[in-house]
Enzyme design. Sequence first.
Site, PDB file in Angstrom:
ATOM      1  CG  ASP A   1       3.202  -7.455   2.095  1.00 24.08           C
ATOM      2  OD1 ASP A   1       4.366  -7.761   1.797  1.00 24.08           O
ATOM      3  OD2 ASP A   1       2.729  -6.320   1.973  1.00 24.08           O
TER       4      ASP A   1
ATOM      5  CG  HIS B   1      -2.552  -3.991  -4.127  1.00 21.37           C
ATOM      6  ND1 HIS B   1      -2.387  -3.000  -5.055  1.00 21.37           N
ATOM      7  CD2 HIS B   1      -1.310  -4.328  -3.710  1.00 21.37           C
ATOM      8  CE1 HIS B   1      -1.105  -2.762  -5.201  1.00 21.37           C
ATOM      9  NE2 HIS B   1      -0.429  -3.550  -4.399  1.00 21.37           N
TER      10      HIS B   1
HETATM   11  N1  CMC Z   1      -9.248  -5.435   5.618  1.00 25.02           N
HETATM   12  C1  CMC Z   1     -10.514  -4.967   5.757  1.00 25.02           C
HETATM   13  N2  CMC Z   1     -11.058  -4.035   4.963  1.00 25.02           N
HETATM   14  C2  CMC Z   1     -10.297  -3.546   3.977  1.00 25.02           C
HETATM   15  C3  CMC Z   1      -8.977  -3.984   3.763  1.00 25.02           C
HETATM   16  C4  CMC Z   1      -8.469  -4.970   4.628  1.00 25.02           C
HETATM   17  N3  CMC Z   1      -7.230  -5.429   4.491  1.00 25.02           N
HETATM   18  N4  CMC Z   1      -8.462  -3.328   2.714  1.00 25.02           N
HETATM   19  C5  CMC Z   1      -9.400  -2.489   2.281  1.00 25.02           C
HETATM   20  N5  CMC Z   1     -10.535  -2.619   3.041  1.00 25.02           N
HETATM   21  C6  CMC Z   1     -11.812  -1.947   2.840  1.00 25.02           C
HETATM   22  C7  CMC Z   1     -11.705  -0.457   3.022  1.00 25.02           C
HETATM   23  O1  CMC Z   1     -11.927  -0.100   4.369  1.00 25.02           O
HETATM   24  C8  CMC Z   1     -12.794   0.033   2.092  1.00 25.02           C
HETATM   25  O2  CMC Z   1     -14.029  -0.208   2.728  1.00 25.02           O
HETATM   26  P1  CMC Z   1     -15.298   0.768   2.452  1.00 25.02           P
HETATM   27  O3  CMC Z   1     -15.542   0.727   0.980  1.00 25.02           O
HETATM   28  O4  CMC Z   1     -16.399   0.193   3.280  1.00 25.02           O
HETATM   29  O5  CMC Z   1     -14.853   2.122   2.918  1.00 25.02           O
HETATM   30  C9  CMC Z   1     -12.737  -0.941   0.935  1.00 25.02           C
HETATM   31  O6  CMC Z   1     -12.173  -2.134   1.481  1.00 25.02           O
HETATM   32  C10 CMC Z   1     -11.937  -0.494  -0.257  1.00 25.02           C
HETATM   33  O7  CMC Z   1     -10.642  -0.158   0.170  1.00 25.02           O
HETATM   34  P2  CMC Z   1      -9.569   0.244  -0.911  1.00 25.02           P
HETATM   35  O8  CMC Z   1      -9.968   1.542  -1.497  1.00 25.02           O
HETATM   36  O9  CMC Z   1      -9.370  -0.895  -1.808  1.00 25.02           O
HETATM   37  O10 CMC Z   1      -8.299   0.342  -0.033  1.00 25.02           O
HETATM   38  P3  CMC Z   1      -7.145   1.383  -0.172  1.00 25.02           P
HETATM   39  O11 CMC Z   1      -6.768   1.568  -1.587  1.00 25.02           O
HETATM   40  O12 CMC Z   1      -7.493   2.595   0.612  1.00 25.02           O
HETATM   41  O13 CMC Z   1      -6.021   0.639   0.615  1.00 25.02           O
HETATM   42  C11 CMC Z   1      -4.483  -1.027   1.196  1.00 25.02           C
HETATM   43  C12 CMC Z   1      -5.221  -0.357   0.046  1.00 25.02           C
HETATM   44  C13 CMC Z   1      -3.463  -2.006   0.648  1.00 25.02           C
HETATM   45  C14 CMC Z   1      -3.745   0.061   2.016  1.00 25.02           C
HETATM   46  C15 CMC Z   1      -5.535  -1.733   2.083  1.00 25.02           C
HETATM   47  O14 CMC Z   1      -6.161  -2.746   1.343  1.00 25.02           O
HETATM   48  C16 CMC Z   1      -4.942  -2.304   3.365  1.00 25.02           C
HETATM   49  O15 CMC Z   1      -4.817  -1.572   4.344  1.00 25.02           O
HETATM   50  N6  CMC Z   1      -4.579  -3.611   3.366  1.00 25.02           N
HETATM   51  C17 CMC Z   1      -3.936  -4.198   4.520  1.00 25.02           C
HETATM   52  C18 CMC Z   1      -2.475  -3.807   4.545  1.00 25.02           C
HETATM   53  C19 CMC Z   1      -1.690  -4.534   3.494  1.00 25.02           C
HETATM   54  O16 CMC Z   1      -1.796  -5.758   3.353  1.00 25.02           O
HETATM   55  N7  CMC Z   1      -0.844  -3.781   2.768  1.00 25.02           N
HETATM   56  C20 CMC Z   1       0.061  -4.362   1.759  1.00 25.02           C
HETATM   57  C21 CMC Z   1      -0.245  -3.878   0.384  1.00 25.02           C
HETATM   58  S1  CMC Z   1       0.583  -4.839  -0.876  1.00 25.02           S
HETATM   59  C22 CMC Z   1       2.264  -4.511  -0.653  1.00 25.02           C
HETATM   60  C23 CMC Z   1       2.610  -3.115  -1.061  1.00 25.02           C
HETATM   61  O17 CMC Z   1       2.633  -2.841  -2.265  1.00 25.02           O
HETATM   62  O18 CMC Z   1       2.910  -2.311  -0.207  1.00 25.02           O
END
Ligand code: CMC
Length: 431
Positions: A366, A309
């Site tokens: 989700d 998240h």
């Molecule tokens: N699977 C694998 N790796 C992940 C995931 C995941 N689901 N989420 C984040 N990471 C990794 C990311 O690549 C990063 O790695 P590194 O530090 O090596 O570059 C690290 O974890 C930190 O990521 P972050 O900064 O926490 O992630 P973000 O803020 O850019 O993205 C997110 C947040 C929700 C878009 C992402 O976690 C994601 O794509 N999750 C899967 C999709 C999902 O379930 N979305 C629903 C969100 S909750 C409902 C809503 O409010 O929309």
Amino acid sequence: MQPSPATLKIADQDISLPIIVGSEGEKAIDTRKLRADTGYICYDQGYGNTGSCESAITYLDGDNGILRHRGYPIDQLAAHSNFVETAYLIVYGQLPKPQQRKEFGQRMRENAAIETQMHRLFEGFPKNAPPMAMLSSLVSALPAFHPQLATNNFEQDLQNFDLTAAMLISKVRTLGAMIYRYQKGLPFIFPKDIPFADNFLHMMFSEPYQDYAGIPEVTRALNLLLLLHADHEQNCSTSTVRMVGSSAANLFTSVAAGINALSGPLHGGANAAVMQMLQSIHDEGDDGTRFIAAARSGSKSNRLMGFGHAVYRNFDPRAKIIGKACEEVLTKLGIQDPLLKIAQNLERAALQDEYFVSRKLYPNVDFYSGIIMRALGIPTNLFTVMFAIGRTPGWIANWHEVASNPKGRIYRPRQIYVGPVMRDYIPMEQR
Ligand code: CMC
């Protein structure tokens, strides 16, 4: 006590920047005058460290897994309230008194039906049109049918806010059910004078010759699902609603923009992506190891859907509630869904995996919501529409804050330009 200002040193200049403190002690450095005073702007790609507004709607502490609406903890609302009451709370700031609750419900019931001319808009869509594309188009069309509520003049639109807000919550729900019926080639079922969640189930599952027989557990699960999605601070779609609303665009139009923002798989589209992931694990007879290994690659296209998240660095409190409810609902309905077992195994494995642990990646709302929706008979392609129905009160409350802020300005971020510097036009024959 007002904390002393921060001091920023740029070259030889000391800049004093006021500190703003929120009601839960959140601190921010007020940089609004920075550019005017120094020529510098703040660079914060993706706005992860930017407070775009002051808001009194939802408090979210991602480090400690706290979510409160208007001060009330989400677990208390989930345990004692229902979607409509929580919607009132989010929109109006207080839990409703009996008369207020009655009037709110009445306004929603009176405005639940979709205008007959709008029925014809449906016919223009292919049967397999993406449901979120249909929903956003149909909500975009609402101002055409209610121009008096959508004047694009804050003062006038606010005068009609009680009606517009109730109508929008009610109609988004009705449109969701109509999209389902349209895609299945079934006749539309008109809303009745019954509670919100039951009315949705009626419009989805009744037949012209036979009313849907309500199941209390299903109604309760649906209420919980919608309630848990009702607002979530400055997420992508809500910030979109605020940005569009800041141009004095009416509530319908602003919410339609939010619906489009919600449709992306990294936001509201994740619930459907989770189901596709669980289904493919099931079909392959895998235990999820392959998905976890692929997710470790760090590539965006291989993420473990339903995990992580942008704000929570701890359990998403909604995921805890929904995970527990998921098991209860399936047990009560006597459903054995193999995808629930897969999800539980996947969660267990990920929470022991160094990649996920070190990045503080936990299940989000989700991760389990799709399994509940499937148990309620809602098809996967309608999941994000369900999210939109739930999120509508949050979008409305945020639009209202923008529209009623006397000091509000149009949202207009700056950028750091990194393109070519000035160059002279080259005539075609010399290129
Ligand atoms: N699977 C694998 N790796 C992940 C995931 C995941 N689901 N989420 C984040 N990471 C990794 C990311 O690549 C990063 O790695 P590194 O530090 O090596 O570059 C690290 O974890 C930190 O990521 P972050 O900064 O926490 O992630 P973000 O803020 O850019 O993205 C997110 C947040 C929700 C878009 C992402 O976690 C994601 O794509 N999750 C899967 C999709 C999902 O379930 N979305 C629903 C969100 S909750 C409902 C809503 O409010 O929309």
